[in-house]
Design a protein around this motif. Structure first.
Motif, short mmCIF file in Angstrom:
data_model
loop_
_atom_site.label_atom_id
_atom_site.label_comp_id
_atom_site.label_asym_id
_atom_site.label_seq_id
_atom_site.Cartn_x
_atom_site.Cartn_y
_atom_site.Cartn_z
N LYS A 174 0.92 -1.31 -0.15
CA LYS A 174 0.11 -0.06 -0.01
C LYS A 174 1.00 1.34 0.00
O LYS A 174 1.92 1.35 0.60
N THR A 175 0.30 2.29 -0.60
CA THR A 175 1.29 3.44 -0.69
C THR A 175 1.03 4.37 0.66
O THR A 175 -0.16 4.12 1.10
N PRO A 176 1.93 5.15 0.98
CA PRO A 176 1.79 5.69 2.36
C PRO A 176 0.38 6.48 2.47
O PRO A 176 -0.03 6.51 3.73
N ASN A 177 -0.14 7.11 1.38
CA ASN A 177 -1.32 7.65 1.58
C ASN A 177 -2.57 6.85 1.60
O ASN A 177 -3.70 7.40 1.63
N GLY A 178 -2.25 5.47 1.22
CA GLY A 178 -3.29 4.81 1.41
C GLY A 178 -4.17 4.64 0.26
O GLY A 178 -4.96 3.83 -0.21
N LYS A 179 -3.88 5.56 -0.98
CA LYS A 179 -4.62 5.54 -2.26
C LYS A 179 -4.47 4.39 -3.14
O LYS A 179 -5.45 4.13 -3.82
N TYR A 180 -3.46 3.64 -3.26
CA TYR A 180 -3.13 2.60 -4.22
C TYR A 180 -2.66 1.49 -3.48
O TYR A 180 -1.85 1.62 -2.40
N ILE A 181 -3.00 0.35 -3.79
CA ILE A 181 -2.52 -1.24 -3.54
C ILE A 181 -2.06 -1.77 -4.73
O ILE A 181 -2.65 -2.04 -5.70
N PHE A 182 -0.85 -2.40 -4.25
CA PHE A 182 -0.44 -3.39 -5.48
C PHE A 182 -0.14 -4.75 -4.89
O PHE A 182 0.20 -5.18 -3.92
N LEU A 183 -0.99 -5.77 -5.89
CA LEU A 183 -1.07 -7.05 -5.38
C LEU A 183 -0.85 -7.76 -6.66
O LEU A 183 -1.34 -7.70 -7.69
N SER A 184 0.24 -8.77 -6.26
CA SER A 184 0.64 -9.77 -7.11
C SER A 184 -0.26 -10.94 -7.58
O SER A 184 -1.30 -11.21 -6.81
N ALA A 185 -0.25 -11.37 -8.83
CA ALA A 185 -1.25 -12.14 -9.62
C ALA A 185 -0.23 -13.47 -10.15
O ALA A 185 0.60 -13.08 -10.78
N ASP A 186 -0.51 -14.57 -9.41
CA ASP A 186 0.59 -15.77 -9.74
C ASP A 186 -0.17 -16.62 -10.94
O ASP A 186 0.28 -17.71 -11.28
#
Length: 446
Positions: A174-186
């Motif tokens: 998650k970005t520090p400001n909480g705006k974006y989340i990055f989730l890996s896909a297997d």
């Protein structure tokens, strides 16, 4: 009866009722105070910080709870359950473990989880088998309600606000400001899925050389996202400052360093954003290759590896003052290429690296070194997380034979002593099966 100044005579029955009414108010007041004390004990909102952190007060119920994901992935039978453990950050005591079930046989959760910055949502991945995976956005209140012991993961459940059928993996950053989340896909397509947490919108997939990396980190200013290409052993970075106007697939790559070999399993960034830490967990070193097994320290200004500390990192966390990096190690196994088979590294431990020199203008890279081991024989070191508010270190482990999980909450205030030391705040506590990531509401790291 009672006389007043004007010789008014107060009726006896009125005097008696006034006494009873006053007594009722007193009892109600005492009951309210006792209720508030009990609420604070379970969901307390204040904590005293160490490592130079100021006291923090937040009246959001989620702000005083640590969330631990118990993935259930290694148990491999239908008698165990995936779950989320709730821990009181003030007392360090486990509140309860809440089962997360999809009602369809064996169910596994992603290794990491994140709480939205407003404390209202929980972002978590799940899968039923290697080909089916999704990202769920939960109403966090479903886990916080008193006496709740189970939450449904079905898309139709009240607890689930959104479901994205775009695959699942390990990473959840998650970005520090909480705006974006990055989730890996297997699953196909592999890569990193990007989400806007404000709109619950899917912004697309970063192909990332068709890999699903384990970990990622965001620069403190929120402009850069760093990750790896996992088994393809590259450390990479992306400029994310143009989101959401630029699609995830077209984000500019700003860093690409080839370590040469290995499985890059852990990533963290120092609080000032100058140094990146990348863990290579492999100890099958190819002939002629530079030794990069362990914790690799990268100067993002020069884009060069400036130090490598031997180890077998599974997960990283950095102390609130930026002076120490903790690296978890799972069980050593001579048949595995993903761990150290040598006698010098037994696994089942938490490794502490002194990185305090990196806070100086002219750091001495020789001072970046291993200073302490917290060993847990028979219990593999899974994940760790420093509580930025209290300074305590949460450390999840699981039994190498059964995958039963245990939580250690550690006092690390004596790491700066001539003889560094770590002590337990409480005896280890039983949690769920195959525990992994730990999350706090205000955190942005993995």
């Amino acid at each position: 009866m009672k006389n007043n100044e004007n010789n008014y005579v107060e009726p006896t029955y009125l005097y008696k009722h006034k006494f009873r009414f006053t007594k009722l108010i007193f009892i109600s007041l005492v009951t309210g105070i006792l209720f508030w004390i009990g609420f604070q004990f379970i969901y307390g909102t204040t904590a005293t910080a160490s490592h130079g952190q100021k006291n923090a007060v937040n009246h959001n119920a989620a702000s005083n709870i640590a969330f631990i994901v118990n993935t259930n992935e290694l148990q491999g039978n239908d008698t165990s359950q995936a779950s989320i453990t709730l821990v009181n950050r003030t007392t360090s005591k486990v509140i309860r473990t809440v089962t997360v079930n999809n009602g369809n046989g064996h169910h596994e959760l992603g290794h990491l989880l994140n709480v939205s910055n407003d404390g209202k949502k929980l972002w978590l991945q799940a899968r039923n088998d290697s080909t089916v995976g999704q990202t769920n956005v939960y109403n966090l209140n479903a886990f916080l309600k008193p006496h709740v012991t189970a939450v449904s993961a079905l898309p139709t459940a009240n607890a689930v606000e959104r479901t994205f059928n775009v695959g699942n993996g390990v990473q959840n950053t998650k970005t520090p400001n909480g705006k974006y989340i990055f989730l890996s896909a297997d699953q196909s397509s592999k890569g990193i899925n990007v989400f806007d947490t404000k709109t619950d919108g899917f912004l697309g997939n970063i192909p990332n050389n068709n890999t699903a990396p384990h970990a990622g980190a965001i620069s403190p200013n929120g402009k850069y996202y760093y990750t790896t290409t996992a088994e393809k052993h590259h450390i990479v970075g992306y400029d994310i400052s143009k989101l959401p106007n630029t699609s995830a697939a077209k984000l500019k790559r700003v860093l690409d360093i080839d370590v040469g070999y290995g499985s890059l399993h852990a990533v963290a960034i120092d609080p000032n954003g100058r140094y990146l830490f990348v863990g290579n967990a492999s100890w099958s070193i190819p002939d002629g290759a530079t030794h990069r097994s362990g914790i690799n320290v990268i100067d993002l200004k020069t884009k060069k590896i400036i130090a490598t500390v031997p180890g077998r990192p599974h997960n990283f966390t950095i102390s609130p003052d930026g002076h120490y990096l903790a690296s978890t190690e799972l069980k050593a196994n001579v048949s595995s290429t993903d761990c150290d088979a040598g006698s010098g590294d037994l696994g089942d431990r938490l490794q502490i690296i002194d990185i305090s020199t990196l806070t100086k203008k002219h750091p001495n890279t020789a001072a970046i070194k291993d200073i302490y081991h917290f060993d847990t024989p028979g219990l593999g070191g899974s994940h760790a997380k420093w509580d930025q508010r209290t300074g305590r270190l949460y450390y999840t482990t699981y039994d190498n034979d059964t995958s039963q999980g245990w939580l250690y909450v550690l006092n690390t205030s004596k790491l700066a002593k001539a003889k560094p030391n770590i002590s337990q705040v409480l005896p280890k506590q039983k949690i769920g099966w195959s525990p992994h990531g730990i999350a706090f509401e205000e955190d942005s790291a993995s």
